[in-house]
Design a protein around this motif. Structure first.
Motif, PDB file in Angstrom:
ATOM      1  N   VAL A  78     103.454  -3.351  31.330  1.00 56.39           N
ATOM      2  CA  VAL A  78     104.451  -3.673  32.360  1.00 56.39           C
ATOM      3  C   VAL A  78     105.813  -3.918  31.723  1.00 56.39           C
ATOM      4  CG1 VAL A  78     105.152  -5.428  34.034  1.00 56.39           C
ATOM      5  CG2 VAL A  78     102.811  -4.552  34.053  1.00 56.39           C
ATOM      6  N   MET A  79     105.858  -4.720  30.670  1.00 53.56           N
ATOM      7  CA  MET A  79     107.143  -5.012  30.028  1.00 53.56           C
ATOM      8  C   MET A  79     107.723  -3.769  29.345  1.00 53.56           C
ATOM      9  SD  MET A  79     108.316  -7.960  30.639  1.00 53.56           S
ATOM     10  CE  MET A  79     109.579  -8.075  29.366  1.00 53.56           C
ATOM     11  N   THR A  80     106.847  -2.906  28.826  1.00 55.06           N
ATOM     12  CA  THR A  80     107.346  -1.651  28.256  1.00 55.06           C
ATOM     13  C   THR A  80     107.942  -0.770  29.346  1.00 55.06           C
ATOM     14  OG1 THR A  80     105.609  -1.764  26.570  1.00 55.06           O
ATOM     15  CG2 THR A  80     106.756   0.327  26.822  1.00 55.06           C
ATOM     16  N   ALA A  81     107.289  -0.741  30.506  1.00 49.30           N
ATOM     17  CA  ALA A  81     107.820   0.025  31.637  1.00 49.30           C
ATOM     18  C   ALA A  81     109.146  -0.555  32.115  1.00 49.30           C
ATOM     19  CB  ALA A  81     106.808   0.040  32.776  1.00 49.30           C
ATOM     20  N   VAL A  82     109.255  -1.886  32.106  1.00 48.64           N
ATOM     21  CA  VAL A  82     110.528  -2.526  32.457  1.00 48.64           C
ATOM     22  C   VAL A  82     111.619  -2.089  31.497  1.00 48.64           C
ATOM     23  CG1 VAL A  82     111.720  -4.770  32.429  1.00 48.64           C
ATOM     24  CG2 VAL A  82     109.540  -4.518  33.627  1.00 48.64           C
ATOM     25  N   LYS A  83     111.275  -2.017  30.227  1.00 48.58           N
ATOM     26  CA  LYS A  83     112.247  -1.584  29.224  1.00 48.58           C
ATOM     27  C   LYS A  83     112.684  -0.145  29.479  1.00 48.58           C
ATOM     28  CE  LYS A  83     110.576  -0.782  25.174  1.00 48.58           C
ATOM     29  NZ  LYS A  83     110.015  -0.975  23.827  1.00 48.58           N
ATOM     30  N   VAL A  84     111.738   0.728  29.804  1.00 49.12           N
ATOM     31  CA  VAL A  84     112.075   2.123  30.098  1.00 49.12           C
ATOM     32  C   VAL A  84     112.999   2.210  31.311  1.00 49.12           C
ATOM     33  CG1 VAL A  84     111.128   4.338  30.837  1.00 49.12           C
ATOM     34  CG2 VAL A  84     109.980   3.032  29.040  1.00 49.12           C
ATOM     35  N   ALA A  85     112.672   1.426  32.360  1.00 47.49           N
ATOM     36  CA  ALA A  85     113.543   1.401  33.535  1.00 47.49           C
ATOM     37  C   ALA A  85     114.943   0.931  33.156  1.00 47.49           C
ATOM     38  CB  ALA A  85     112.938   0.502  34.610  1.00 47.49           C
ATOM     39  N   GLY A  86     115.011  -0.049  32.263  1.00 49.23           N
ATOM     40  CA  GLY A  86     116.318  -0.524  31.810  1.00 49.23           C
ATOM     41  C   GLY A  86     117.095   0.544  31.077  1.00 49.23           C
ATOM     42  N   TYR A  87     116.401   1.326  30.250  1.00 49.83           N
ATOM     43  CA  TYR A  87     117.075   2.425  29.556  1.00 49.83           C
ATOM     44  C   TYR A  87     117.680   3.414  30.549  1.00 49.83           C
ATOM     45  CZ  TYR A  87     115.103   1.022  25.023  1.00 49.83           C
ATOM     46  OH  TYR A  87     114.796   0.348  23.870  1.00 49.83           O
ATOM     47  N   TYR A  88     116.914   3.748  31.599  1.00 46.16           N
ATOM     48  CA  TYR A  88     117.428   4.697  32.585  1.00 46.16           C
ATOM     49  C   TYR A  88     118.589   4.099  33.368  1.00 46.16           C
ATOM     50  CZ  TYR A  88     114.055   8.409  31.897  1.00 46.16           C
ATOM     51  OH  TYR A  88     113.348   9.452  31.358  1.00 46.16           O
ATOM     52  N   LEU A  89     118.514   2.822  33.698  1.00 40.83           N
ATOM     53  CA  LEU A  89     119.640   2.180  34.366  1.00 40.83           C
ATOM     54  C   LEU A  89     120.880   2.207  33.482  1.00 40.83           C
ATOM     55  CD1 LEU A  89     117.907  -0.930  35.987  1.00 40.83           C
ATOM     56  CD2 LEU A  89     118.836   1.062  37.177  1.00 40.83           C
ATOM     57  N   ALA A  90     120.699   1.956  32.183  1.00 43.98           N
ATOM     58  CA  ALA A  90     121.833   1.997  31.262  1.00 43.98           C
ATOM     59  C   ALA A  90     122.425   3.404  31.190  1.00 43.98           C
ATOM     60  CB  ALA A  90     121.386   1.536  29.871  1.00 43.98           C
ATOM     61  N   LEU A  91     121.556   4.418  31.210  1.00 44.06           N
ATOM     62  CA  LEU A  91     122.061   5.798  31.168  1.00 44.06           C
ATOM     63  C   LEU A  91     122.802   6.160  32.446  1.00 44.06           C
ATOM     64  CD1 LEU A  91     119.036   7.654  29.504  1.00 44.06           C
ATOM     65  CD2 LEU A  91     121.290   7.260  28.513  1.00 44.06           C
ATOM     66  N   LEU A  92     122.416   5.568  33.566  1.00 38.49           N
ATOM     67  CA  LEU A  92     123.160   5.801  34.801  1.00 38.49           C
ATOM     68  C   LEU A  92     124.588   5.292  34.678  1.00 38.49           C
ATOM     69  CD1 LEU A  92     120.539   4.873  37.557  1.00 38.49           C
ATOM     70  CD2 LEU A  92     121.582   7.119  37.200  1.00 38.49           C
ATOM     71  N   ALA A 112     116.119  -8.889  33.062  1.00 37.22           N
ATOM     72  CA  ALA A 112     117.193  -9.634  33.715  1.00 37.22           C
ATOM     73  C   ALA A 112     117.966  -8.742  34.689  1.00 37.22           C
ATOM     74  CB  ALA A 112     118.136 -10.218  32.665  1.00 37.22           C
ATOM     75  N   ALA A 113     118.227  -7.489  34.276  1.00 41.01           N
ATOM     76  CA  ALA A 113     118.954  -6.563  35.142  1.00 41.01           C
ATOM     77  C   ALA A 113     118.154  -6.230  36.393  1.00 41.01           C
ATOM     78  CB  ALA A 113     119.287  -5.284  34.370  1.00 41.01           C
ATOM     79  N   LEU A 114     116.859  -6.027  36.241  1.00 40.65           N
ATOM     80  CA  LEU A 114     116.019  -5.706  37.393  1.00 40.65           C
ATOM     81  C   LEU A 114     115.908  -6.891  38.350  1.00 40.65           C
ATOM     82  CD1 LEU A 114     113.164  -3.646  35.693  1.00 40.65           C
ATOM     83  CD2 LEU A 114     115.063  -2.784  37.066  1.00 40.65           C
ATOM     84  N   LEU A 151     109.467   4.984  39.918  1.00 41.85           N
ATOM     85  CA  LEU A 151     108.097   4.556  39.630  1.00 41.85           C
ATOM     86  C   LEU A 151     107.313   5.586  38.805  1.00 41.85           C
ATOM     87  CD1 LEU A 151     106.873   2.748  42.871  1.00 41.85           C
ATOM     88  CD2 LEU A 151     107.200   1.773  40.597  1.00 41.85           C
ATOM     89  N   PRO A 152     107.368   6.897  39.123  1.00 47.70           N
ATOM     90  CA  PRO A 152     106.618   7.832  38.272  1.00 47.70           C
ATOM     91  C   PRO A 152     107.075   7.818  36.830  1.00 47.70           C
ATOM     92  CG  PRO A 152     107.240   8.864  40.359  1.00 47.70           C
ATOM     93  CD  PRO A 152     107.987   7.561  40.269  1.00 47.70           C
ATOM     94  N   THR A 153     108.360   7.575  36.581  1.00 51.67           N
ATOM     95  CA  THR A 153     108.860   7.473  35.214  1.00 51.67           C
ATOM     96  C   THR A 153     108.246   6.291  34.498  1.00 51.67           C
ATOM     97  OG1 THR A 153     110.942   8.460  35.921  1.00 51.67           O
ATOM     98  CG2 THR A 153     110.928   7.306  33.819  1.00 51.67           C
TER      99      THR A 153
END
Length: 361
Positions: free
Chosen positions: A279-293, A328-330, A359-361
């Protein structure tokens, strides 16, 4: 047209479509210089099914997986492969990339127009919808889907989800035979999207968010509103179930004896991680994509394998600080969605839609 439309300068559909087409062309005219690289070399240039304009080729496209015959794979995307076949054999593009890039660019422009239609319909703000669609059309994150030819799977899945939502909205305001036609169209679009890329599975979730943000009927109480809404919308949700069932059946037929289902960790370590570590790894991945946005300065052709390490439950080592920052961002976005629910349901819907799409990411 919504009441808000009349309060602003008019924006015609041809003007919006022309503007978005120019934005797409300006952003991606140089994609035509790109060769068939990376996965495109294997999936397109080494696939014998694409070389012959015959029914046998079409049959083989639906009979074998996405990477056949070069690699073993658990991916099944026959509709996407069928579009490569149309380029390669039917249109005669063969190994020459220009035709493939033209199709990808047309699909991207169509998706931008669908985004415009969705934002305009939900928010009632045509100029905000045009700006949103223009950002979607030109954002660097879309380069992997547009310039890399096999990114077409993402373009087609996006078309299924956004187009499916627009069809669902038409269903909600239709009656009689038109209502039946929109239901059938929704089921077909969802089925096609699932066989383009698995991420199209999120469409029912996006429909549910739409129903929460924009109830199709109102009642004297919340319970009455829920009952009346369910009575109106359930045929649409029933219409998408056959597509999901067909996908699961096809994957079971094709992959029931495959040894790959125990080897996902080589491509996605989250799958084999303990629950909360994953879960925390997935949160990190979501954060990376948010940063890229926000700041897409460093893009990659592949975000799998060793690009993302598992969360280590530390505060300072490796990529763990990124995971805490992403959490924190999420949480901040979650708080923003609570405020949006009270102030602007359209903003709440699009925040939720972005979450469902990730979610699929």
């Amino acid at each position: 047209m919504t009441p808000r439309d009349g309060q602003r300068a008019p924006l015609s559909w041809p003007a919006a479509a022309g503007t978005l087409a120019l934005v797409c062309l300006a952003a991606y005219w140089n994609s035509f210089r790109a060769e068939l690289l990376l996965d495109s070399q294997t999936i397109i240039l080494k696939d014998p099914r694409l070389t012959s304009a015959s029914w046998q080729s079409v049959r083989d496209i639906f009979a074998y997986h996405y990477w056949w015959p070069s690699l073993e794979s658990h991916l099944y995307r026959p509709v996407t492969t069928l579009t490569y076949w149309l380029n390669h054999a039917v249109l005669g593009n063969g190994p020459h990339p220009a035709g493939y890039h033209a199709v990808n660019l047309l699909l991207h422009a169509a998706n931008a127009l669908l985004v415009f239609a969705l934002v305009r319909g939900v928010s009632g703000r045509p100029w905000a919808a045009l700006v949103t669609a223009a950002v979607f059309a030109s954002h660097p994150l879309t380069v992997e889907a547009v310039t890399n030819v096999v990114g077409r799977a993402d373009l087609l899945a996006a078309m299924s989800v956004v187009g499916g939502l627009l069809i669902y909205r038409r269903f909600l305001v239709s009656a009689g035979w038109r209502r039946t036609a929109w239901i059938a169209s929704l089921g077909l679009v969802y089925l096609a999207g699932l066989f383009c890329k698995e991420s199209a599975v999120v469409l029912p979730g996006a429909m549910l968010l739409h129903d929460l943000a924009c109830p199709s009927v109102a009642g004297p109480s919340r319970a009455a509103t829920v009952r009346r809404s369910l009575a109106r919308v359930w045929p649409a949700y029933a219409a998408v179930l056959p597509g999901l069932a067909v996908l699961l059946w096809a994957r079971w037929i094709l992959f029931r004896d495959s040894p790959l289902f125990g080897q996902f960790g080589s491509d996605n370590p989250i799958v084999i991680a303990p629950l909360w570590t994953g879960v925390m790894t997935a949160v990190k991945v979501a954060g990376y994509y948010l940063a890229l946005l926000v700041w897409p300065a460093r893009l990659s052709c592949d975000y799998s394998y060793n690009a993302v390490t598992l969360f280590g439950w530390t505060l300072t080592e490796g990529q763990d600080p990124h995971a805490w920052a992403a959490l924190a961002a999420l949480l901040g976005l979650l708080a923003a969605s609570v405020l949006a629910w009270r102030r602007d349901r359209a903003v709440w819907f699009f925040l939720g839609f972005a979450a469902v799409a990730l979610l699929p990411t």
